[in-house]
Design a protein around this motif. Structure first.
Motif, PDB file in Angstrom:
ATOM      1  N   THR A  87       0.825  -1.209   0.000  1.00 44.97           N
ATOM      2  CA  THR A  87       0.000   0.000   0.000  1.00 44.97           C
ATOM      3  C   THR A  87       0.860   1.261   0.000  1.00 44.97           C
ATOM      4  O   THR A  87       0.359   2.339  -0.309  1.00 44.97           O
ATOM      5  N   ILE A  88       2.151   1.131   0.344  1.00 45.66           N
ATOM      6  CA  ILE A  88       3.045   2.289   0.351  1.00 45.66           C
ATOM      7  C   ILE A  88       3.421   2.626  -1.088  1.00 45.66           C
ATOM      8  O   ILE A  88       3.957   1.773  -1.806  1.00 45.66           O
ATOM      9  N   PRO A  89       3.153   3.851  -1.560  1.00 43.89           N
ATOM     10  CA  PRO A  89       3.502   4.209  -2.941  1.00 43.89           C
ATOM     11  C   PRO A  89       5.002   4.116  -3.190  1.00 43.89           C
ATOM     12  O   PRO A  89       5.812   4.414  -2.310  1.00 43.89           O
ATOM     13  N   HIS A  90       5.360   3.716  -4.406  1.00 42.58           N
ATOM     14  CA  HIS A  90       6.766   3.588  -4.776  1.00 42.58           C
ATOM     15  C   HIS A  90       7.278   4.910  -5.353  1.00 42.58           C
ATOM     16  O   HIS A  90       6.563   5.618  -6.055  1.00 42.58           O
ATOM     17  N   SER A  91       8.530   5.210  -5.057  1.00 39.42           N
ATOM     18  CA  SER A  91       9.223   6.393  -5.600  1.00 39.42           C
ATOM     19  C   SER A  91       8.463   7.679  -5.308  1.00 39.42           C
ATOM     20  O   SER A  91       8.402   8.586  -6.130  1.00 39.42           O
ATOM     21  N   ARG A  92       7.893   7.771  -4.106  1.00 38.58           N
ATOM     22  CA  ARG A  92       7.180   8.982  -3.702  1.00 38.58           C
ATOM     23  C   ARG A  92       7.775   9.611  -2.446  1.00 38.58           C
ATOM     24  O   ARG A  92       7.216  10.558  -1.915  1.00 38.58           O
ATOM     25  N   LEU A 175       3.181  11.707  -9.667  1.00 40.92           N
ATOM     26  CA  LEU A 175       4.555  11.818 -10.149  1.00 40.92           C
ATOM     27  C   LEU A 175       5.489  10.951  -9.315  1.00 40.92           C
ATOM     28  O   LEU A 175       5.383  10.888  -8.087  1.00 40.92           O
ATOM     29  N   GLU A 176       6.423  10.263  -9.975  1.00 40.09           N
ATOM     30  CA  GLU A 176       7.470   9.516  -9.297  1.00 40.09           C
ATOM     31  C   GLU A 176       8.797  10.259  -9.438  1.00 40.09           C
ATOM     32  O   GLU A 176       9.086  10.835 -10.486  1.00 40.09           O
ATOM     33  N   VAL A 177       9.577  10.240  -8.371  1.00 39.69           N
ATOM     34  CA  VAL A 177      10.919  10.831  -8.386  1.00 39.69           C
ATOM     35  C   VAL A 177      11.876   9.805  -7.797  1.00 39.69           C
ATOM     36  O   VAL A 177      11.697   9.365  -6.652  1.00 39.69           O
ATOM     37  N   LEU A 178      12.886   9.417  -8.552  1.00 40.02           N
ATOM     38  CA  LEU A 178      13.859   8.452  -8.068  1.00 40.02           C
ATOM     39  C   LEU A 178      14.866   9.143  -7.148  1.00 40.02           C
ATOM     40  O   LEU A 178      15.309  10.270  -7.416  1.00 40.02           O
ATOM     41  N   THR A 179      15.224   8.462  -6.066  1.00 45.14           N
ATOM     42  CA  THR A 179      16.136   9.046  -5.089  1.00 45.14           C
ATOM     43  C   THR A 179      17.470   9.434  -5.724  1.00 45.14           C
ATOM     44  O   THR A 179      18.036  10.489  -5.416  1.00 45.14           O
ATOM     45  N   LEU A 232      12.488  19.356 -10.121  1.00 44.74           N
ATOM     46  CA  LEU A 232      12.052  17.982 -10.366  1.00 44.74           C
ATOM     47  C   LEU A 232      10.601  17.767  -9.972  1.00 44.74           C
ATOM     48  O   LEU A 232       9.969  16.818 -10.442  1.00 44.74           O
ATOM     49  N   MET A 233      10.084  18.627  -9.107  1.00 50.61           N
ATOM     50  CA  MET A 233       8.731  18.458  -8.563  1.00 50.61           C
ATOM     51  C   MET A 233       8.091  19.833  -8.309  1.00 50.61           C
ATOM     52  O   MET A 233       7.809  20.203  -7.162  1.00 50.61           O
ATOM     53  N   PRO A 234       7.859  20.632  -9.368  1.00 44.91           N
ATOM     54  CA  PRO A 234       7.374  22.005  -9.178  1.00 44.91           C
ATOM     55  C   PRO A 234       6.035  22.083  -8.454  1.00 44.91           C
ATOM     56  O   PRO A 234       5.815  23.008  -7.657  1.00 44.91           O
ATOM     57  N   ALA A 235       5.125  21.157  -8.718  1.00 43.86           N
ATOM     58  CA  ALA A 235       3.828  21.202  -8.034  1.00 43.86           C
ATOM     59  C   ALA A 235       3.996  20.957  -6.538  1.00 43.86           C
ATOM     60  O   ALA A 235       3.320  21.594  -5.712  1.00 43.86           O
ATOM     61  N   SER A 236       4.895  20.044  -6.173  1.00 45.92           N
ATOM     62  CA  SER A 236       5.147  19.774  -4.756  1.00 45.92           C
ATOM     63  C   SER A 236       5.774  20.985  -4.074  1.00 45.92           C
ATOM     64  O   SER A 236       5.424  21.328  -2.935  1.00 45.92           O
ATOM     65  N   ALA A 250       5.239  21.996   6.949  1.00 43.37           N
ATOM     66  CA  ALA A 250       5.285  21.086   5.800  1.00 43.37           C
ATOM     67  C   ALA A 250       6.706  20.938   5.290  1.00 43.37           C
ATOM     68  O   ALA A 250       7.512  21.875   5.346  1.00 43.37           O
ATOM     69  N   THR A 251       6.991  19.743   4.763  1.00 40.55           N
ATOM     70  CA  THR A 251       8.302  19.429   4.208  1.00 40.55           C
ATOM     71  C   THR A 251       8.119  18.574   2.960  1.00 40.55           C
ATOM     72  O   THR A 251       7.020  18.086   2.684  1.00 40.55           O
ATOM     73  N   ILE A 252       9.192  18.394   2.210  1.00 41.29           N
ATOM     74  CA  ILE A 252       9.223  17.368   1.174  1.00 41.29           C
ATOM     75  C   ILE A 252       9.618  16.060   1.844  1.00 41.29           C
ATOM     76  O   ILE A 252      10.621  15.996   2.542  1.00 41.29           O
ATOM     77  N   SER A 253       8.822  15.021   1.644  1.00 40.80           N
ATOM     78  CA  SER A 253       9.072  13.742   2.307  1.00 40.80           C
ATOM     79  C   SER A 253      10.203  13.013   1.594  1.00 40.80           C
ATOM     80  O   SER A 253      10.085  12.654   0.422  1.00 40.80           O
ATOM     81  N   GLY A 254      11.297  12.794   2.308  1.00 44.26           N
ATOM     82  CA  GLY A 254      12.435  12.111   1.717  1.00 44.26           C
ATOM     83  C   GLY A 254      12.924  12.827   0.475  1.00 44.26           C
ATOM     84  O   GLY A 254      13.125  14.044   0.465  1.00 44.26           O
ATOM     85  N   ALA A 255      13.091  12.073  -0.604  1.00 46.12           N
ATOM     86  CA  ALA A 255      13.512  12.650  -1.885  1.00 46.12           C
ATOM     87  C   ALA A 255      12.335  13.197  -2.679  1.00 46.12           C
ATOM     88  O   ALA A 255      12.530  13.698  -3.778  1.00 46.12           O
ATOM     89  N   GLY A 256      11.111  13.100  -2.122  1.00 44.35           N
ATOM     90  CA  GLY A 256       9.933  13.616  -2.790  1.00 44.35           C
ATOM     91  C   GLY A 256       9.328  12.591  -3.727  1.00 44.35           C
ATOM     92  O   GLY A 256       9.820  11.477  -3.877  1.00 44.35           O
ATOM     93  N   PRO A 257       8.222  12.997  -4.381  1.00 44.56           N
ATOM     94  CA  PRO A 257       7.602  14.320  -4.384  1.00 44.56           C
ATOM     95  C   PRO A 257       6.473  14.499  -3.377  1.00 44.56           C
ATOM     96  O   PRO A 257       5.781  15.523  -3.402  1.00 44.56           O
ATOM     97  N   THR A 258       6.230  13.524  -2.487  1.00 40.71           N
ATOM     98  CA  THR A 258       5.188  13.684  -1.483  1.00 40.71           C
ATOM     99  C   THR A 258       5.502  14.868  -0.582  1.00 40.71           C
ATOM    100  O   THR A 258       6.651  15.083  -0.190  1.00 40.71           O
ATOM    101  N   VAL A 259       4.451  15.647  -0.273  1.00 40.03           N
ATOM    102  CA  VAL A 259       4.573  16.731   0.694  1.00 40.03           C
ATOM    103  C   VAL A 259       4.037  16.208   2.026  1.00 40.03           C
ATOM    104  O   VAL A 259       2.934  15.654   2.090  1.00 40.03           O
TER     105      VAL A 259
END
Length: 294
Positions: A87-92, A175-179, A232-236, A250-259
């Motif tokens: 259930t955890i999204p990949h590359s987010r 959107l997916e963003v690779l670390t 890499l993640m303008p909307a975020s 609020a922060t960018i979670s890890g490498a993003g793009p989740t806020v």
């Protein structure tokens, strides 16, 4: 032997705690492993990443499981049937890779030491060395919030005690963003004023999480990595700025793009006024660490 493991999603950095602060949330992958003497490897995956992940020994859970068994000098069983419901999204930026590694270590522990309580320090060591840093992995193993770093091949980890009543929000885009790509854009040199501001925020973040939630907005201010990844993640990046403008930590979670945001209810309430089209909002609590059920 049949083993079931539940492992949480995690967020890393929380702004200034780059590569050293992690937090687990109550959002889990669940995996079941059947072990036999013969039969080879069979993998079934449902949910997130079901059409992307490999079905052989390179599957991250299986690869980690086999690596951990080798670390402990235990011969791998002849037959493995892994059923993973993700259930955890990949590359987010929500620690899906760390969750897979921690799950693999926990399953290996169940094979190598049946009936024994999980050696969480050992799980942290193996998964952190594989991951490269212990923020996500340490949080997935222990749950809650952690401050951790690598000293050679030794993991130093401090468990924090999040203030009662802290809640979390995750705004997840498609959107997916690779670390690796997110790390590639970071500069090698930062201005002194940015380094000083980062040190102040990072030093205050554990205190804010444990005792002074009122300080979470300034304590989650980052000058090291989030801005440099904004292209890499303008909307975020836009959503992050809008949330912080109304007082949401609020922060960018890890490498993003989740806020990601963490705070008391009154601090997160202002998020209701911020448009988040293109993002799925998840209201979350702080989660526990990996669980092995046999």
């Amino acid at each position: 032997m049949r083993l079931t493991v539940r492992v949480p999603a995690t967020t890393a950095n929380l702004g200034p705690g780059f590569d050293c602060i992690g937090l687990a949330v109550n959002w889990f992958d669940e995996l079941t492993l059947e072990v036999s003497d013969t039969g080879g490897i069979s993998i079934e995956v449902t949910g997130e990443g079901a059409h992307q992940v490999p079905r052989d020994e390179s599957h991250l859970v299986v690869a980690t499981l086999l690596h951990a068994l080798r670390q402990w000098g235990v011969a791998p069983p002849g037959g493995l049937v892994l059923r993973a419901h993700n259930t955890i999204p990949h590359s987010r930026g929500l620690g899906s890779s760390a969750a897979a590694m921690v799950a693999g270590c926990a399953l290996a522990h169940g094979i190598a030491f049946p009936g024994k309580e999980l050696d969480r320090a050992e799980l942290t060591r193996i998964s952190s060395l594989l991951e490269g840093h212990p923020d996500n992995a340490g949080a997935a193993v222990w749950g809650g919030a952690i401050l951790a770093w690598l000293d050679g091949e030794r993991v130093e980890l401090i468990r924090l005690r999040p203030a009662e009543g802290l809640r979390c929000l995750a705004f997840v885009p498609d959107l997916e963003v690779l670390t690796a790509g997110a790390r590639a854009v970071l500069p090698d040199v930062v201005a002194r004023r940015d380094a000083v501001a980062q040190a102040i925020a990072a030093a205050s973040l554990p205190l804010a999480l444990e005792q002074r939630p009122d300080l979470l907005l300034p304590a989650t201010r980052d000058r090291l990595h989030q801005f440099h990844r904004s292209e890499l993640m303008p909307a975020s990046w836009t959503l992050l700025r809008r949330l912080r403008e109304v007082g949401v930590p609020a922060t960018i979670s890890g490498a993003g793009p989740t806020v990601f945001a963490v705070g008391m209810e009154y601090q997160l309430a202002a998020s209701e006024t911020v448009e988040h089209e293109g993002f799925r909002r998840h209201d979350l609590g702080i989660g526990g660490g990996v669980q092995l059920l046999d």
